[in-house]
Design a protein around this motif. Sequence first.
Motif, PDB file in Angstrom:
ATOM      1  N   ASP A 109      -5.136 -25.642  25.790  1.00  0.00           N
ATOM      2  CA  ASP A 109      -4.701 -24.454  25.056  1.00  0.00           C
ATOM      3  C   ASP A 109      -4.976 -23.285  26.010  1.00  0.00           C
ATOM      4  O   ASP A 109      -6.127 -22.949  26.283  1.00  0.00           O
ATOM      5  N   TYR A 136     -10.680 -22.911  19.014  1.00  0.00           N
ATOM      6  CA  TYR A 136     -10.012 -22.204  17.914  1.00  0.00           C
ATOM      7  C   TYR A 136      -9.385 -23.277  17.004  1.00  0.00           C
ATOM      8  O   TYR A 136      -8.948 -24.317  17.500  1.00  0.00           O
ATOM      9  N   ALA A 163      -6.624 -23.841  15.856  1.00  0.00           N
ATOM     10  CA  ALA A 163      -5.294 -24.339  16.270  1.00  0.00           C
ATOM     11  C   ALA A 163      -5.417 -25.575  17.153  1.00  0.00           C
ATOM     12  O   ALA A 163      -4.520 -26.418  17.184  1.00  0.00           O
ATOM     13  N   ALA A 218      -7.103 -10.301  23.722  1.00  0.00           N
ATOM     14  CA  ALA A 218      -7.381 -11.667  23.261  1.00  0.00           C
ATOM     15  C   ALA A 218      -6.901 -11.863  21.824  1.00  0.00           C
ATOM     16  O   ALA A 218      -6.864 -12.983  21.313  1.00  0.00           O
ATOM     17  N   SER A 256      -9.607 -25.584  25.390  1.00  0.00           N
ATOM     18  CA  SER A 256      -9.066 -24.280  25.786  1.00  0.00           C
ATOM     19  C   SER A 256      -9.496 -24.002  27.219  1.00  0.00           C
ATOM     20  O   SER A 256     -10.641 -24.309  27.583  1.00  0.00           O
ATOM     21  N   ILE A 285      -3.730 -20.056  25.839  1.00  0.00           N
ATOM     22  CA  ILE A 285      -3.308 -18.724  25.369  1.00  0.00           C
ATOM     23  C   ILE A 285      -4.280 -17.622  25.817  1.00  0.00           C
ATOM     24  O   ILE A 285      -3.896 -16.470  25.949  1.00  0.00           O
ATOM     25  N   GLN A 286      -5.536 -17.990  26.070  1.00  0.00           N
ATOM     26  CA  GLN A 286      -6.497 -16.956  26.491  1.00  0.00           C
ATOM     27  C   GLN A 286      -6.615 -16.853  28.015  1.00  0.00           C
ATOM     28  O   GLN A 286      -7.477 -16.137  28.516  1.00  0.00           O
ATOM     29  N   PHE A 303     -11.949 -18.557  22.920  1.00  0.00           N
ATOM     30  CA  PHE A 303     -11.546 -17.314  22.249  1.00  0.00           C
ATOM     31  C   PHE A 303     -12.711 -16.441  21.790  1.00  0.00           C
ATOM     32  O   PHE A 303     -12.570 -15.231  21.703  1.00  0.00           O
ATOM     33  N   TYR A 308       2.002 -13.727  23.177  1.00  0.00           N
ATOM     34  CA  TYR A 308       1.692 -12.375  22.675  1.00  0.00           C
ATOM     35  C   TYR A 308       0.291 -11.858  23.011  1.00  0.00           C
ATOM     36  O   TYR A 308      -0.098 -10.793  22.546  1.00  0.00           O
ATOM     37  N   LYS A 309      -0.478 -12.630  23.772  1.00  0.00           N
ATOM     38  CA  LYS A 309      -1.811 -12.127  24.140  1.00  0.00           C
ATOM     39  C   LYS A 309      -1.762 -11.609  25.577  1.00  0.00           C
ATOM     40  O   LYS A 309      -1.189 -10.567  25.829  1.00  0.00           O
ATOM     41  N   SER A 359       4.828 -20.743  19.050  1.00  0.00           N
ATOM     42  CA  SER A 359       3.392 -20.406  19.007  1.00  0.00           C
ATOM     43  C   SER A 359       2.584 -21.512  19.674  1.00  0.00           C
ATOM     44  O   SER A 359       3.077 -22.642  19.810  1.00  0.00           O
ATOM     45  N   THR A 360       1.376 -21.186  20.036  1.00  0.00           N
ATOM     46  CA  THR A 360       0.469 -22.183  20.627  1.00  0.00           C
ATOM     47  C   THR A 360       0.337 -23.374  19.692  1.00  0.00           C
ATOM     48  O   THR A 360       0.379 -24.536  20.113  1.00  0.00           O
ATOM     49  N   THR A 361       0.169 -23.055  18.415  1.00  0.00           N
ATOM     50  CA  THR A 361      -0.042 -24.102  17.404  1.00  0.00           C
ATOM     51  C   THR A 361       1.148 -25.059  17.366  1.00  0.00           C
ATOM     52  O   THR A 361       0.964 -26.272  17.218  1.00  0.00           O
ATOM     53  N   GLY A 402       0.922 -19.257  23.420  1.00  0.00           N
ATOM     54  CA  GLY A 402       1.778 -18.221  22.845  1.00  0.00           C
ATOM     55  C   GLY A 402       1.886 -17.065  23.832  1.00  0.00           C
ATOM     56  O   GLY A 402       1.015 -16.870  24.681  1.00  0.00           O
TER      57      GLY A 402
HETATM   58  C1  LIG Z   1      -7.601 -20.149  21.760  1.00  0.00           C
HETATM   59  C2  LIG Z   1      -6.515 -19.861  20.767  1.00  0.00           C
HETATM   60  N1  LIG Z   1      -5.607 -20.811  20.504  1.00  0.00           N
HETATM   61  C3  LIG Z   1      -4.593 -20.596  19.633  1.00  0.00           C
HETATM   62  C4  LIG Z   1      -4.468 -19.390  18.967  1.00  0.00           C
HETATM   63  C5  LIG Z   1      -3.356 -19.214  17.988  1.00  0.00           C
HETATM   64  O1  LIG Z   1      -2.174 -19.193  18.651  1.00  0.00           O
HETATM   65  P1  LIG Z   1      -0.766 -19.122  17.969  1.00  0.00           P
HETATM   66  O2  LIG Z   1      -0.818 -18.026  16.958  1.00  0.00           O
HETATM   67  O3  LIG Z   1       0.128 -18.812  19.121  1.00  0.00           O
HETATM   68  O4  LIG Z   1      -0.469 -20.426  17.357  1.00  0.00           O
HETATM   69  C6  LIG Z   1      -5.387 -18.374  19.209  1.00  0.00           C
HETATM   70  C7  LIG Z   1      -5.268 -17.093  18.513  1.00  0.00           C
HETATM   71  O5  LIG Z   1      -6.143 -16.283  18.459  1.00  0.00           O
HETATM   72  C8  LIG Z   1      -6.433 -18.615  20.140  1.00  0.00           C
HETATM   73  O6  LIG Z   1      -7.342 -17.675  20.435  1.00  0.00           O
END
Ligand SMILES: Cc1ncc(COP(=O)(O)O)c(C=O)c1O
Length: 399
Positions: A185, A109, A111, A26, A156, A187-188, A160, A210-211, A82-84, A208
């Motif tokens: 979102d 999160y 972001a 995560a 999300s 990413i998780q 997270f 990378y997780k 990136s997610t952001t 993103g």
């Molecule tokens: C739910 C969530 N969204 C976004 C991010 C950040 O993503 P990124 O670094 O790809 O912008 C994280 C990073 O921990 C996250 O847990």
Amino acid sequence: MLSSEEVERIRSDFPVFKKIIHMAAAGISPMPICAIEAIKDGIRRIYHNWDWSWVEEVKKNCRETLAHLVNADSDEVALIRSTTEGINAVASGIAWKEGENIVIDDLEYPANVLPWYHQAKKHGLEVRIVKSENGFLHTQAFQEKIDERTRVVAVSHVQFVNGFRLDLKELSKMAHEVGALLFVDAIQSIGAMNVDVKELGIDTMSAGGYKWMCGPADTGLLYVKKEVLGEINPQYIGFESLKKEEEKELWGEVVTGLGYVRDYKKLSSTAKRFEYGSRSAPLVAGLKSAIDYLLKIGINRIERRIEMLVDYLMKRLEEEGYSTITPLDKKHRAGIVNFRPGLDLKREEDVKRFDSKLKERGIVISIRGGGIRASCHFFNKVEDIDKLLEAVKAIANEV
Ligand SMILES: Cc1ncc(COP(=O)(O)O)c(C=O)c1O
């Protein structure tokens, strides 16, 4: 279910497991060797062999693989860093009207919080926050915040801090009833479970790589549903954002020196409208390779293995008498478990001390929300969980 031989074979594809117990997907996941090699090959290909024609090909292939992973069309997927970046692309691309509102929740999160507030300040919007109850987000609580002036519901898929998994189908219905968009979102969740944008009713989504996807940092996907693409006018554009023919035409003008300082005619009608500027093709190749690796194992099998590991961890936490802020019912959890072993992890210096003691024992986790966030991915073993809990107990007894 993955057999123990398969798990051992998988683990041998991640050299880092010889050195550490990794329970932090995560945060940042390790990459399988194939993804590392794909990045190295990409660098060799362009910088040793000067084969730049490969760049467009690998980006196209990666978009297709990402689309397949989430059941989208490749025209609905843009490569992002990136997610952001994806969240900002959506938030800044909407033609907001003063007085509209955005519904988020209090577990997000930053972001998925700050870009919405940023737009709210610029356009006179309201950000409404749905309150969680003991780490649980009730869809009814969203219903109370959503109204005719809601433009976006931004959540999300999996939270997270505690790993709470939201029922997106239900939320999507609520958003669509008032004509709002559901932004996710993811990413998780992507890489850890089946994420089907059509089935879940997602309009737009960012993640993103990378997780849980086990890809490199600086990669990711932005999904925008076909029907919604026209509603989001990108804040940033470049060559790549234009319709293919015009992109080529303009490049021709740059090469020949004829008339290239000019307005453009049309943005791409695909999600490529959100792509701009050069990017690292080797990293894109790394992401594609990592996803191919997951797909070969099978996302459903990965999901089931994670479920088994999380079940085991939850059971062990109960036996140890540790409290958890992760939901007990399977429907609302994913690969993240957050627990409190009776240690005070509220102060930064205590967190640092605890974290370094675990690192001394070769264990990587994350501390989030004042608790231990343990991530269970397909490559983890029951023994990793046992060793983590043993170490936590030993450290707790030291203080
Ligand atoms: C739910 C969530 N969204 C976004 C991010 C950040 O993503 P990124 O670094 O790809 O912008 C994280 C990073 O921990 C996250 O847990």
